[in-house]
Design a protein around this motif. Structure first.
Motif, PDB file in Angstrom:
ATOM      1  N   ARG A  87      33.816   7.855 -51.516  1.00 16.31           N
ATOM      2  CA  ARG A  87      34.142   7.464 -53.297  1.00 16.31           C
ATOM      3  C   ARG A  87      32.909   6.893 -53.773  1.00 16.31           C
ATOM      4  NH1 ARG A  87      38.798   4.282 -56.404  1.00 16.31           N
ATOM      5  NH2 ARG A  87      38.022   4.549 -58.352  1.00 16.31           N
ATOM      6  N   GLY A  88      32.531   5.785 -53.197  1.00 20.55           N
ATOM      7  CA  GLY A  88      31.468   4.803 -53.570  1.00 20.55           C
ATOM      8  C   GLY A  88      30.155   5.460 -53.636  1.00 20.55           C
ATOM      9  N   LEU A  89      29.930   6.111 -52.354  1.00 21.60           N
ATOM     10  CA  LEU A  89      28.814   6.933 -52.498  1.00 21.60           C
ATOM     11  C   LEU A  89      28.477   7.951 -53.428  1.00 21.60           C
ATOM     12  CD1 LEU A  89      28.364   7.183 -48.303  1.00 21.60           C
ATOM     13  CD2 LEU A  89      26.800   6.061 -50.072  1.00 21.60           C
ATOM     14  N   PHE A  90      29.497   8.578 -53.588  1.00 25.19           N
ATOM     15  CA  PHE A  90      29.677   9.891 -54.682  1.00 25.19           C
ATOM     16  C   PHE A  90      29.607   9.267 -55.938  1.00 25.19           C
ATOM     17  CE2 PHE A  90      31.472  12.577 -57.896  1.00 25.19           C
ATOM     18  CZ  PHE A  90      31.003  13.737 -57.420  1.00 25.19           C
ATOM     19  N   GLN A  91      30.003   8.079 -56.375  1.00 29.29           N
ATOM     20  CA  GLN A  91      29.922   7.424 -57.882  1.00 29.29           C
ATOM     21  C   GLN A  91      28.447   6.926 -57.826  1.00 29.29           C
ATOM     22  OE1 GLN A  91      33.843   5.246 -57.545  1.00 29.29           O
ATOM     23  NE2 GLN A  91      32.794   4.718 -59.505  1.00 29.29           N
ATOM     24  N   LEU A  92      27.844   6.225 -56.542  1.00 26.45           N
ATOM     25  CA  LEU A  92      26.510   5.908 -56.860  1.00 26.45           C
ATOM     26  C   LEU A  92      25.603   7.004 -57.012  1.00 26.45           C
ATOM     27  CD1 LEU A  92      24.390   3.417 -56.660  1.00 26.45           C
ATOM     28  CD2 LEU A  92      24.677   3.497 -54.087  1.00 26.45           C
ATOM     29  N   GLY A  93      25.706   8.230 -56.530  1.00 17.21           N
ATOM     30  CA  GLY A  93      24.864   9.265 -56.537  1.00 17.21           C
ATOM     31  C   GLY A  93      24.871   9.697 -57.915  1.00 17.21           C
ATOM     32  N   ALA A  94      25.951   9.906 -58.503  1.00 17.59           N
ATOM     33  CA  ALA A  94      26.367  10.344 -59.961  1.00 17.59           C
ATOM     34  C   ALA A  94      25.665   9.273 -60.922  1.00 17.59           C
ATOM     35  CB  ALA A  94      27.565  10.488 -60.207  1.00 17.59           C
ATOM     36  N   VAL A  95      25.782   8.108 -60.623  1.00 12.34           N
ATOM     37  CA  VAL A  95      25.088   7.087 -61.351  1.00 12.34           C
ATOM     38  C   VAL A  95      23.460   6.845 -61.517  1.00 12.34           C
ATOM     39  CG1 VAL A  95      24.820   4.753 -61.853  1.00 12.34           C
ATOM     40  CG2 VAL A  95      27.169   5.545 -61.641  1.00 12.34           C
ATOM     41  N   LEU A  96      23.331   7.277 -60.329  1.00 12.74           N
ATOM     42  CA  LEU A  96      21.543   7.450 -60.183  1.00 12.74           C
ATOM     43  C   LEU A  96      21.036   8.886 -60.800  1.00 12.74           C
ATOM     44  CD1 LEU A  96      21.328   6.345 -56.290  1.00 12.74           C
ATOM     45  CD2 LEU A  96      20.352   5.116 -58.523  1.00 12.74           C
ATOM     46  N   GLU A  97      21.894   9.797 -60.675  1.00 14.20           N
ATOM     47  CA  GLU A  97      21.579  11.197 -61.372  1.00 14.20           C
ATOM     48  C   GLU A  97      21.734  11.135 -62.805  1.00 14.20           C
ATOM     49  OE1 GLU A  97      22.489  14.618 -63.406  1.00 14.20           O
ATOM     50  OE2 GLU A  97      23.892  13.283 -63.084  1.00 14.20           O
ATOM     51  N   ARG A  98      22.371  10.038 -63.484  1.00 11.55           N
ATOM     52  CA  ARG A  98      22.636  10.148 -64.806  1.00 11.55           C
ATOM     53  C   ARG A  98      21.325   9.342 -65.454  1.00 11.55           C
ATOM     54  NH1 ARG A  98      25.937  13.388 -67.380  1.00 11.55           N
ATOM     55  NH2 ARG A  98      28.051  13.700 -65.958  1.00 11.55           N
ATOM     56  N   GLN A  99      20.767   8.377 -64.348  1.00 10.49           N
ATOM     57  CA  GLN A  99      19.642   7.544 -64.777  1.00 10.49           C
ATOM     58  C   GLN A  99      18.205   8.436 -64.588  1.00 10.49           C
ATOM     59  OE1 GLN A  99      20.169   3.320 -63.925  1.00 10.49           O
ATOM     60  NE2 GLN A  99      21.608   4.058 -62.512  1.00 10.49           N
ATOM     61  N   LYS A 100      18.395   9.813 -64.148  1.00  9.77           N
ATOM     62  CA  LYS A 100      17.407  10.409 -63.943  1.00  9.77           C
ATOM     63  C   LYS A 100      16.614  10.146 -62.802  1.00  9.77           C
ATOM     64  CE  LYS A 100      17.882  12.783 -67.769  1.00  9.77           C
ATOM     65  NZ  LYS A 100      19.291  13.402 -67.874  1.00  9.77           N
ATOM     66  N   ARG A 101      17.294   9.458 -61.800  1.00 15.83           N
ATOM     67  CA  ARG A 101      16.608   8.862 -60.495  1.00 15.83           C
ATOM     68  C   ARG A 101      17.294  10.020 -59.413  1.00 15.83           C
ATOM     69  NH1 ARG A 101      18.630   2.871 -61.028  1.00 15.83           N
ATOM     70  NH2 ARG A 101      18.008   2.739 -58.844  1.00 15.83           N
ATOM     71  N   HIS A 102      16.780  11.251 -59.576  1.00 12.92           N
ATOM     72  CA  HIS A 102      17.139  12.212 -58.869  1.00 12.92           C
ATOM     73  C   HIS A 102      16.930  12.128 -57.455  1.00 12.92           C
ATOM     74  CE1 HIS A 102      16.888  14.017 -62.826  1.00 12.92           C
ATOM     75  NE2 HIS A 102      17.980  14.406 -62.663  1.00 12.92           N
TER      76      HIS A 102
END
Length: 185
Positions: A87-102
């Protein structure tokens, strides 16, 4: 107002319930009192700094408030305590994506898939993110197809499949999947 009063009453009865605390913060945020909401989640974070589940709840609050740097910092703290929390990894990936850090997001999603290769949400998110960016389209399609195979009635996954097919210029199949997507939850 009524919901906030009810949650506050419930918090008085169950003061240790972190979910009720973050729910109160969410209601305050939605009603426009972001400073009070942040004060509540920060107090919770300070009270239980080693509780990974609490940190994930706080990060979710920040993510929904679009305070991505705060969400990221909280998720990184949680990750330091439990590097294998899906869950934490998924959330972190999503947060990074939202910051355009693909690229960073992709790395995190791939770590999540090592832990759980059949995680439909992770497969879909990574596939859609890359399809949306127009990169690794064949792989993106394969990831999304696997997510759909795992959860064939998921409208979001069917939508992602339609988008990936569209990006690959397979327009008829894209349209079919997009039409299916709108009839699913």
């Amino acid at each position: 107002e009524i919901a906030l009063a009810e949650v506050r009453a419930a918090r008085k009865r169950f003061p240790e319930d972190a979910y009720l605390t973050t729910l109160e913060a969410t209601l305050l945020r939605v009603s426009g009192d972001l400073p009070a909401a942040i004060a509540i989640v920060e107090a919770l974070k300070q009270k239980l700094p080693k509780d990974v589940n609490v940190l994930l709840q706080v990060a979710e609050f920040y993510q929904r408030a679009r305070r991505y740097p705060d969400a990221e910092a909280t998720l990184r703290s949680a990750r330091a305590m439990d590097a294998n929390n899906l869950r934490g990894l998924f959330q972190l990936g999503a947060v990074l994506e939202r910051q355009k850090r693909h690229e960073e997001a992709e790395t995190i999603f791939r770590e999540a898939l090592v832990l759980e290769p059949d995680s439909a949400p992770v497969l879909n998110y990574l596939g859609y993110m890359n399809a949306d960016r127009g990169v690794r389209l064949d792989e993106s399609l394969a990831l999304i197809e696997k997510a759909v195979a795992l959860d064939p009635d998921n409208g979001a996954y069917l939508d992602s499949l339609g988008w990936a097919l569209y990006r690959l210029s397979r327009l008829e199949k894209a349209e079919d999947n997009l039409r299916r997507a709108v009839t699913r939850p």
